[in-house]
Design an enzyme around this catalytic site. Structure first.
Site, PDB file in Angstrom:
ATOM      1  CE  LYS A  76      -5.262  -0.648  -1.005  1.00 15.87           C
ATOM      2  NZ  LYS A  76      -5.791  -0.299   0.332  1.00 15.87           N
TER       3      LYS A  76
ATOM      4  CB  VAL B 202      -9.282  -5.447  -1.124  1.00 14.69           C
ATOM      5  CG1 VAL B 202      -9.639  -4.624  -2.349  1.00 14.69           C
ATOM      6  CG2 VAL B 202      -7.780  -5.437  -0.880  1.00 14.69           C
TER       7      VAL B 202
ATOM      8  CG  ASP C 110      -1.938   0.944   1.390  1.00 12.27           C
ATOM      9  OD1 ASP C 110      -2.227   1.621   0.415  1.00 12.27           O
ATOM     10  OD2 ASP C 110      -2.484   1.100   2.499  1.00 12.27           O
TER      11      ASP C 110
HETATM   12  P1  IMP Z   1       1.723  -0.432   3.787  1.00 17.89           P
HETATM   13  O1  IMP Z   1       2.753  -0.374   4.883  1.00 17.89           O
HETATM   14  O2  IMP Z   1       0.902   0.826   3.747  1.00 17.89           O
HETATM   15  O3  IMP Z   1       2.309  -0.774   2.440  1.00 17.89           O
HETATM   16  O4  IMP Z   1       0.657  -1.511   4.202  1.00 17.89           O
HETATM   17  C1  IMP Z   1       0.951  -2.792   4.225  1.00 17.89           C
HETATM   18  C2  IMP Z   1      -0.070  -3.640   4.961  1.00 17.89           C
HETATM   19  O5  IMP Z   1      -1.298  -2.995   5.297  1.00 17.89           O
HETATM   20  C3  IMP Z   1      -0.456  -4.760   4.055  1.00 17.89           C
HETATM   21  O6  IMP Z   1       0.497  -5.794   4.075  1.00 17.89           O
HETATM   22  C4  IMP Z   1      -1.783  -5.182   4.632  1.00 17.89           C
HETATM   23  O7  IMP Z   1      -1.571  -6.044   5.718  1.00 17.89           O
HETATM   24  C5  IMP Z   1      -2.386  -3.879   5.112  1.00 17.89           C
HETATM   25  N1  IMP Z   1      -3.305  -3.345   4.096  1.00 17.89           N
HETATM   26  C6  IMP Z   1      -3.097  -2.307   3.256  1.00 17.89           C
HETATM   27  N2  IMP Z   1      -4.164  -2.114   2.439  1.00 17.89           N
HETATM   28  C7  IMP Z   1      -5.057  -3.072   2.776  1.00 17.89           C
HETATM   29  C8  IMP Z   1      -6.357  -3.421   2.277  1.00 17.89           C
HETATM   30  O8  IMP Z   1      -6.922  -2.819   1.339  1.00 17.89           O
HETATM   31  N3  IMP Z   1      -6.960  -4.477   2.887  1.00 17.89           N
HETATM   32  C9  IMP Z   1      -6.391  -5.193   3.896  1.00 17.89           C
HETATM   33  N4  IMP Z   1      -5.173  -4.902   4.387  1.00 17.89           N
HETATM   34  C10 IMP Z   1      -4.507  -3.850   3.840  1.00 17.89           C
END
Ligand code: IMP
Ligand code: MG
Length: 199
Positions: free
Chosen positions: A135, A157, A107
């Site tokens: 994403k 999601v 994300d």
């Molecule tokens: P980041 O550090 O923002 O890249 O987020 C990473 C983590 O957030 C992912 O590995 C997921 O566990 C959680 N996450 C981010 N977006 C979603 C989503 O749309 N649904 C469920 N979990 C999410």
């Protein structure tokens, strides 16, 4: 898929049905098998969100490999810091090995960046990322995703291992989450969807 509901939230539109997931996971398995043939492949899957993806991917990989798990959860009160709490560390050494970090979704990129930094301290020969979902519209830190299942829009999601407040991991498809009483649209920003702890 029928709509699932847990109090304040309901699943909306199916974004990726299970047959598409299986097809794509099989393609990723083939790509990884070719890229790591003759190499010592150590898969590191991040709990909990990637457990179903990792289980399917592992069976689609046709070369010898090991699998280990790291458990993480976000620190409450420190959203977006990228600092996560390690709830389960690696059991086996990855020193000198070719690591494939398996994530459910990238994300902002903060979590994966932190994990790579942590894994590098074990001096693996290489680290590549395999993420089922990307994403990219929300990316804060740019990072290369060597193996990517699907690019998805900026929606929250659930399903196929991914949760909202620890629910919905058991859905076989990937669906968009709707908050009951929230906006009428299917598009829910993660900020509205609350904390992401549980990974
Ligand atoms: P980041 O550090 O923002 O890249 O987020 C990473 C983590 O957030 C992912 O590995 C997921 O566990 C959680 N996450 C981010 N977006 C979603 C989503 O749309 N649904 C469920 N979990 C999410
Ligand atoms: Mg995760």
């Amino acid at each position: 898929m029928n709509s699932f509901s847990t109090g304040e939230s309901t699943t909306g539109k199916v974004l990726i049905p299970q047959n598409r997931l299986q097809e794509r996971v099989s393609e990723l398995g083939n790509e990884i098998s070719q890229a790591f043939a003759e190499k010592d492949l150590a898969i590191v899957a991040i709990l909990k969100g990637s457990f179903i993806f990792a289980a399917d991917l592992l069976r689609a990989i046709k070369i010898p490999c090991s699998i280990d798990f790291m458990g993480i959860s976000s620190y409450a009160g420190q959203p977006r810091s990228g600092v996560v709490q390690i709830t389960k560390d690696l059991d086996q050494s990855i020193g000198g090995r070719n690591v494939l970090l398996v994530e459910d979704i990238i994300d902002t990129g903060l979590t994966a960046t932190y994990l790579i930094h942590t894994l590098r301290q074990h001096q693996p020969a290489s680290i590549d990322i395999c993420a089922l979902l990307d994403k990219s519209a929300r990316r804060i830190i740019d990072l290369p995703i060597a193996y990517r299942g699907f690019e998805i829009p900026d929606v929250f999601v659930v399903g196929y291992g991914m949760d909202f407040q620890q629910q919905y991991r058991n859905l076989p498809d990937i669906a968009i989450l709707k908050l009951n009483g929230g906006p009428k649209t299917d598009v829910i920003l993660p900020d509205q969807a609350g904390n992401k702890s549980g990974s």
